[in-house]
Enzyme design. Structure first.
Site, PDB file in Angstrom:
ATOM      1  N   TYR A 156       0.836  -1.212   0.000  1.00 53.32           N
ATOM      2  CA  TYR A 156       0.000   0.000   0.000  1.00 53.32           C
ATOM      3  C   TYR A 156       0.868   1.259   0.000  1.00 53.32           C
ATOM      4  O   TYR A 156       0.598   2.215  -0.746  1.00 53.32           O
ATOM      5  CB  TYR A 156      -0.913  -0.033   1.225  1.00 53.32           C
ATOM      6  CG  TYR A 156      -1.921   1.099   1.283  1.00 53.32           C
ATOM      7  CD1 TYR A 156      -3.017   1.125   0.428  1.00 53.32           C
ATOM      8  CD2 TYR A 156      -1.779   2.141   2.204  1.00 53.32           C
ATOM      9  CE1 TYR A 156      -3.949   2.154   0.477  1.00 53.32           C
ATOM     10  CE2 TYR A 156      -2.709   3.178   2.262  1.00 53.32           C
ATOM     11  CZ  TYR A 156      -3.784   3.175   1.399  1.00 53.32           C
ATOM     12  OH  TYR A 156      -4.706   4.198   1.448  1.00 53.32           O
ATOM     13  N   LYS A 160       0.952   4.139  -2.886  1.00 49.47           N
ATOM     14  CA  LYS A 160       0.604   5.545  -2.675  1.00 49.47           C
ATOM     15  C   LYS A 160       1.776   6.485  -2.956  1.00 49.47           C
ATOM     16  O   LYS A 160       1.563   7.636  -3.365  1.00 49.47           O
ATOM     17  CB  LYS A 160       0.030   5.736  -1.266  1.00 49.47           C
ATOM     18  CG  LYS A 160      -1.324   5.032  -1.070  1.00 49.47           C
ATOM     19  CD  LYS A 160      -2.349   5.468  -2.119  1.00 49.47           C
ATOM     20  CE  LYS A 160      -3.737   4.908  -1.880  1.00 49.47           C
ATOM     21  NZ  LYS A 160      -4.706   5.359  -2.914  1.00 49.47           N
TER      22      LYS A 160
HETATM   23  N1  LIG Z   1     -10.038   5.559   4.509  1.00 48.95           N
HETATM   24  C1  LIG Z   1      -8.845   6.059   4.849  1.00 48.95           C
HETATM   25  O1  LIG Z   1      -8.531   6.216   6.018  1.00 48.95           O
HETATM   26  C2  LIG Z   1      -7.873   6.483   3.773  1.00 48.95           C
HETATM   27  C3  LIG Z   1      -6.653   7.026   4.160  1.00 48.95           C
HETATM   28  C4  LIG Z   1      -5.747   7.426   3.187  1.00 48.95           C
HETATM   29  C5  LIG Z   1      -6.053   7.269   1.861  1.00 48.95           C
HETATM   30  N2  LIG Z   1      -7.250   6.728   1.497  1.00 48.95           N
HETATM   31  C6  LIG Z   1      -7.519   6.564   0.068  1.00 48.95           C
HETATM   32  O2  LIG Z   1      -8.781   7.130  -0.257  1.00 48.95           O
HETATM   33  C7  LIG Z   1      -9.411   6.349  -1.266  1.00 48.95           C
HETATM   34  C8  LIG Z   1     -10.769   5.856  -0.792  1.00 48.95           C
HETATM   35  O3  LIG Z   1     -10.621   5.130   0.417  1.00 48.95           O
HETATM   36  P1  LIG Z   1     -11.857   4.393   1.112  1.00 48.95           P
HETATM   37  O4  LIG Z   1     -11.462   4.111   2.513  1.00 48.95           O
HETATM   38  O5  LIG Z   1     -13.106   5.168   0.856  1.00 48.95           O
HETATM   39  O6  LIG Z   1     -11.852   2.993   0.293  1.00 48.95           O
HETATM   40  P2  LIG Z   1     -12.987   1.873   0.176  1.00 48.95           P
HETATM   41  O7  LIG Z   1     -12.264   0.557   0.171  1.00 48.95           O
HETATM   42  O8  LIG Z   1     -14.075   2.088   1.174  1.00 48.95           O
HETATM   43  O9  LIG Z   1     -13.606   2.143  -1.277  1.00 48.95           O
HETATM   44  C9  LIG Z   1     -12.884   1.864  -2.423  1.00 48.95           C
HETATM   45  C10 LIG Z   1     -13.874   1.644  -3.555  1.00 48.95           C
HETATM   46  O10 LIG Z   1     -13.111   1.274  -4.716  1.00 48.95           O
HETATM   47  C11 LIG Z   1     -13.811   0.227  -5.378  1.00 48.95           C
HETATM   48  N3  LIG Z   1     -12.899  -0.542  -6.213  1.00 48.95           N
HETATM   49  C12 LIG Z   1     -12.034  -1.504  -5.818  1.00 48.95           C
HETATM   50  N4  LIG Z   1     -11.411  -2.035  -6.871  1.00 48.95           N
HETATM   51  C13 LIG Z   1     -11.892  -1.378  -7.973  1.00 48.95           C
HETATM   52  C14 LIG Z   1     -11.645  -1.484  -9.359  1.00 48.95           C
HETATM   53  N5  LIG Z   1     -10.785  -2.397  -9.825  1.00 48.95           N
HETATM   54  N6  LIG Z   1     -12.311  -0.668 -10.213  1.00 48.95           N
HETATM   55  C15 LIG Z   1     -13.205   0.237  -9.736  1.00 48.95           C
HETATM   56  N7  LIG Z   1     -13.488   0.382  -8.427  1.00 48.95           N
HETATM   57  C16 LIG Z   1     -12.838  -0.425  -7.555  1.00 48.95           C
HETATM   58  C17 LIG Z   1     -14.398  -0.602  -4.251  1.00 48.95           C
HETATM   59  O11 LIG Z   1     -15.458  -1.437  -4.720  1.00 48.95           O
HETATM   60  C18 LIG Z   1     -14.845   0.475  -3.286  1.00 48.95           C
HETATM   61  O12 LIG Z   1     -16.179   0.876  -3.520  1.00 48.95           O
HETATM   62  C19 LIG Z   1      -8.435   5.223  -1.598  1.00 48.95           C
HETATM   63  O13 LIG Z   1      -7.620   5.586  -2.691  1.00 48.95           O
HETATM   64  C20 LIG Z   1      -7.620   5.102  -0.327  1.00 48.95           C
HETATM   65  O14 LIG Z   1      -6.349   4.500  -0.538  1.00 48.95           O
HETATM   66  C21 LIG Z   1      -8.160   6.317   2.423  1.00 48.95           C
END
Ligand SMILES: NC(=O)c1ccc[n+]([C@@H]2O[C@H](COP(=O)([O-])OP(=O)(O)OC[C@H]3O[C@@H](n4cnc5c(N)ncnc54)[C@H](O)[C@@H]3O)[C@@H](O)[C@H]2O)c1
Length: 252
Positions: A156, A160
């Site tokens: 991961y 990133k």
């Molecule tokens: N939640 C956190 O604390 C956090 C922290 C830092 C960064 N982020 C980043 O923010 C973004 C969203 O995070 P989140 O927690 O809402 O994630 P999440 O896992 O809740 O949602 C991700 C979505 O992406 C979809 N997905 C997965 N594979 C896919 C594909 N091949 N094609 C299309 N869609 C696909 C999933 O079905 C899901 O709906 C991500 O890039 C994550 O790395 C999140």
């Protein structure tokens, strides 16, 4: 504010969490939003809920790791809305956390195929549409894990950090087309996916350690994305906006 009035916006991974909040925010500001996700089961009810609020959001089931499917979906978005894509938010992620010893090839491949190559395919498909519009804005979701990783997050963190390199390279290359490319790096956001990584006592300890006293909310991230994607961010390109409530700045 109606900063996206009539603008066609694509948000990937929009079925839940941060992506869903971004889709809602862009649509609430007048955007015509194509909500992409690989999970039809999650995407359709999420989009139906946004439509029930009167928002202009349409579902597109698409695996961003599939280059041909991405090209086809981007063309379908333009045909559906009758206008080229103006805003692209690359939010989709496939993330698994494991110690280095258990990090296998399939896990690394899928992590990079969705999170990094997927961004290249959506950019490649959207850039010609933005060029025809005379410009556009792209926001890529990175993470504070790129610079300040938590443990057991080798794949991961590599993903990133790669997103930041991709963002800067695309910003340089696409500037001549008036396409701005930026990254938002959230810290700890209280989504279903991020909370599932920890048990309840660990979560409580981590939340108490946040300088602002709480985890981020998906809407906090959506606000930062909307800034960069809008005219308010007109002179910002190649930047990383860290949205972590002061977490990675704190020495506590
Ligand atoms: N939640 C956190 O604390 C956090 C922290 C830092 C960064 N982020 C980043 O923010 C973004 C969203 O995070 P989140 O927690 O809402 O994630 P999440 O896992 O809740 O949602 C991700 C979505 O992406 C979809 N997905 C997965 N594979 C896919 C594909 N091949 N094609 C299309 N869609 C696909 C999933 O079905 C899901 O709906 C991500 O890039 C994550 O790395 C999140």
């Amino acid at each position: 504010m109606r900063r996206f009035e009539g603008r066609v916006c694509v948000v990937t991974g929009a079925a839940r969490g941060i992506g869903e909040a971004i889709a809602a925010r862009l649509a609430a500001e007048g955007g015509r939003v194509a909500a992409w996700d690989v999970s039809e089961r999650r995407l359709l009810p999420a989009v139906a809920a946004l439509q029930a609020q009167g928002l202009d959001v349409q579902p597109f089931v698409c695996d961003v790791a599939d280059r041909a499917a991405v090209a086809a979906a981007m063309a379908t978005v333009e045909a559906h809305f009758g206008a080229p894509v103006a805003v692209l938010v690359n939010n989709a992620v496939w993330a698994r956390f494991a110690p280095l010893a258990d990090t296998d090839e399939a896990m690394v491949d899928r992590t990079l195929a969705v999170g990094l190559k997927g961004m290249m395919w959506t950019l490649q498909a959207a850039a010609p549409q933005m060029r025809r519009l005379g410009g556009g804005a792209v926001v890529n979701l990175s993470s504070t894990s790129a610079a300040r990783p938590v443990t057991q997050a080798i794949a991961y963190a590599a993903l990133k950090a790669g997103v930041l390199g991709l963002t800067r390279a695309a910003a340089v290359e696409l500037a001549a087309d008036r396409i701005r490319v930026n990254a938002v790096s959230p810290g700890m956001v209280g989504t279903e996916a991020s909370k599932a990584q920890f048990d309840a006592p660990t979560l409580a300890t981590r939340e108490a350690a946040m300088p602002l006293g709480r985890f981020g909310a998906p809407a906090d991230i959506a606000g930062a994305v909307a800034f960069l994607a809008s005219g308010d961010g007109a002179y910002v390109s190649g930047a990383e906006l860290v949205v972590d409530g002061g977490w990675t700045t704190s020495s506590l």
